[in-house]
Scaffold this active site. Structure first.
Site, PDB file in Angstrom:
ATOM      1  N   THR B  46       0.853  -1.190   0.000  1.00 11.39           N
ATOM      2  CA  THR B  46       0.000   0.000   0.000  1.00 11.39           C
ATOM      3  C   THR B  46       0.888   1.240   0.000  1.00 11.39           C
ATOM      4  O   THR B  46       1.952   1.256   0.623  1.00 11.39           O
ATOM      5  CB  THR B  46      -1.025  -0.009   1.158  1.00 11.39           C
ATOM      6  OG1 THR B  46      -1.880   1.129   1.013  1.00 11.39           O
ATOM      7  CG2 THR B  46      -0.377  -0.003   2.526  1.00 11.39           C
ATOM      8  N   GLU B  47       0.432   2.274  -0.738  1.00  6.28           N
ATOM      9  CA  GLU B  47       1.295   3.421  -1.054  1.00  6.28           C
ATOM     10  C   GLU B  47       1.793   4.171   0.170  1.00  6.28           C
ATOM     11  O   GLU B  47       2.843   4.810   0.119  1.00  6.28           O
ATOM     12  CB  GLU B  47       0.536   4.438  -1.928  1.00  6.28           C
ATOM     13  CG  GLU B  47       0.032   3.942  -3.236  1.00  6.28           C
ATOM     14  CD  GLU B  47      -1.405   3.485  -3.139  1.00  6.28           C
ATOM     15  OE1 GLU B  47      -1.637   2.400  -2.550  1.00  6.28           O
ATOM     16  OE2 GLU B  47      -2.295   4.180  -3.636  1.00  6.28           O
ATOM     17  N   ASN B  48       1.005   4.149   1.261  1.00  4.81           N
ATOM     18  CA  ASN B  48       1.405   4.955   2.412  1.00  4.81           C
ATOM     19  C   ASN B  48       2.508   4.313   3.246  1.00  4.81           C
ATOM     20  O   ASN B  48       2.873   4.854   4.285  1.00  4.81           O
ATOM     21  CB  ASN B  48       0.188   5.289   3.285  1.00  4.81           C
ATOM     22  CG  ASN B  48      -0.522   4.061   3.794  1.00  4.81           C
ATOM     23  OD1 ASN B  48      -0.667   3.088   3.070  1.00  4.81           O
ATOM     24  ND2 ASN B  48      -0.958   4.103   5.023  1.00  4.81           N
ATOM     25  N   SER B  88       8.276   3.883  -0.862  1.00  2.28           N
ATOM     26  CA  SER B  88       7.055   3.232  -1.309  1.00  2.28           C
ATOM     27  C   SER B  88       6.872   3.368  -2.823  1.00  2.28           C
ATOM     28  O   SER B  88       6.494   2.412  -3.507  1.00  2.28           O
ATOM     29  CB  SER B  88       5.855   3.836  -0.583  1.00  2.28           C
ATOM     30  OG  SER B  88       4.702   3.077  -0.825  1.00  2.28           O
TER      31      SER B  88
END
Lengths: 230, 217
Positions: B46-48, B88
């Site tokens: 996930t990007e975060n 990320s």
């Protein structure tokens, strides 16, 4: 030798922010957003600010307070989808918004922190996000020039710190914080716990204290830091 | 979720091969994970700033510092890692992401994707969407075949601002599985109770229908 103590009263630290400043603020959603420093900036009242933050939090939370108090002229961000107030301000023309691709925002800040003038990227080529951007050809490929970002002040949230300002983050509260902590002339960090020197192991430091100018220890956390029940 | 939509999500889950690194976009794609066996060997990103996403948690069990990019409270599993936003997206842009599943407003016959902005109506910002669409090794789309007003989402050309050009390989809808090829949209599988003619009628571009029985889902 002993490393200096950077702890400072929160309102004294925030008093460094001037009208018209550019302020980077860490956080992705609630995790890593320095809620207490943001409230102190609302109390301080500096206006005509440019904010650089991944997102606009949610109504009544985080930087929404700065948007509602009318202190923000411009927002450099990636996504406002969870804050209808921010979208309304943008649509009414009261808030200028510059959208970046999320990883490009991160790299622009990283470049600013590393003393690099710009990065080259092919992200967004062929879409309106690349419109108007300078283009260069390098080794047979076309890239857009993405200028580095720096700020006058960065507001950072850490889980643990020591009194020199060495910082450690937790879970997904890390996000933009370690990048922004390198990219501002004045870095103000809030930490949930400030440990005596030596208690934060050198191997566990995510942001070296040399990047941090002022440090404040949070007392009991406000409810804005808590799990959001949607 | 309606039965057909559940079957569509279950079908999309079979797109995930063992060993992949996968990013599931916000919305319908996140539900794909519910159709993977608990011990399935896959790394969700996930990007975060998390690889190794564990199950979503209710508020009373949630960690206030542990969310996914959509804001859902998630958890870790043995082997999870946290990292900053630059790292990320290094994962995304360097080609370490084997597959991303995204939602769509429109997909063109050339695989152009529009999923971030409807001028005058919906402009929340692109987040990490452009980098996912442009740089994941394989991009598939999960979407209803038509919008709420019944308009086709699969079109010859997108009319909305693009997220990325020529990025989509396959589309899973509530009517069909459709591949994007050099000759445009090709029907690959079909939902139970739907005919090829239904799919053709709901698609606003030529659709190649192979002259053979198609698998159903």
């Amino acid at each position: 030798m002993k490393l200096p103590d950077k702890r400072r009263a929160i309102h004294d630290a925030i008093a460094e922010i001037k009208d018209g400043d550019t302020v980077m603020i860490g956080g992705f959603g609630v995790p890593g957003t320095p809620m207490t420093l943001i409230h102190a900036l609302v109390d301080h009242g500096a206006r005509n600010l440019t904010l650089i933050k991944n997102d606009a939090n949610e109504p009544g939370m985080g930087i929404d307070h700065l948007l509602q108090s009318g202190q923000v002229a411009r927002l450099i961000t990636t996504h406002l989808g969870l804050n209808c107030n921010a979208i309304a301000l943008m649509n009414s023309g009261k808030l200028a918004v510059e959208f970046n691709a999320q990883g490009i925002l991160a790299e622009r800040i990283r470049a600013g922190g590393a003393g690099i003038g710009a990065i080259l990227s092919d992200i967004g080529i062929g879409t309106e996000l690349a419109d108007g951007k300078q283009v260069v050809e390098m080794q047979g490929k076309v890239y857009v020039v993405e200028p580095a970002l720096r700020a006058d002040v960065a507001l950072i949230h850490a889980d643990r710190a020591d009194s020199f300002g060495n910082l450690a983050y937790v879970a997904t509260a890390r996000n933009f914080n370690p990048l922004m902590a390198t990219a501002a002339d004045c870095v103000i960090a809030e930490a949930e716990r400030v440990l005596p020197l030596g208690q934060l192991r050198a191997d566990d430091v995510h942001t070296p204290g040399v990047f941090v100018d002022h440090l404040t220890e949070l007392g009991e956390l406000s409810k804005e830091y808590a799990v959001v029940r949607r | 979720m309606s039965d057909v939509r559940d079957r569509m999500v279950a079908r999309a889950a079979r797109e995930i091969a063992p060993g992949m690194v996968v990013n599931l976009g916000i919305g319908l794609p996140t539900k794909v994970v519910n159709h993977l066996p608990a011990d399935f060997p896959v790394c969700l990103h996930t990007e975060n700033g998390l690889t190794g996403i564990g199950p979503t948690l209710p508020p009373e069990k949630a960690d206030r510092n542990l969310i996914d990019a959509g804001g859902a409270y998630v958890s870790t599993i043995p082997g999870s890692a946290f990292f900053d936003s630059a790292t990320s997206f290094a994962i995304v842009r360097s080609g370490r992401l084997d597959l991303t599943m995204l939602g769509a407003f429109e997909v063109s016959a050339a695989g152009d994707l529009a999923n971030w902005r409807i001028p005058g109506k919906f402009s929340p910002g692109v987040g990490g969407g452009i980098e996912l669409a442009q740089k994941a090794r394989r991009v598939v789309v999960l979407t209803t075949h038509t919008d709420r007003a019944g308009n086709a989402k699969l079109k010859q050309e997108c009319s909305l601002p693009l997220t990325a050009r020529a990025c989509v390989s396959r589309i899973f809808t509530d009517m069909a599985v459709i591949d994007i090829t050099a000759v445009g949209f090709v029907l690959v599988e079909i939902a139970e109770g739907v005919s090829a003619a239904d799919v053709v009628a709901a698609t606003d571009a030529p659709l190649v229908v192979p002259d053979m029985p198609l698998p159903t889902f």
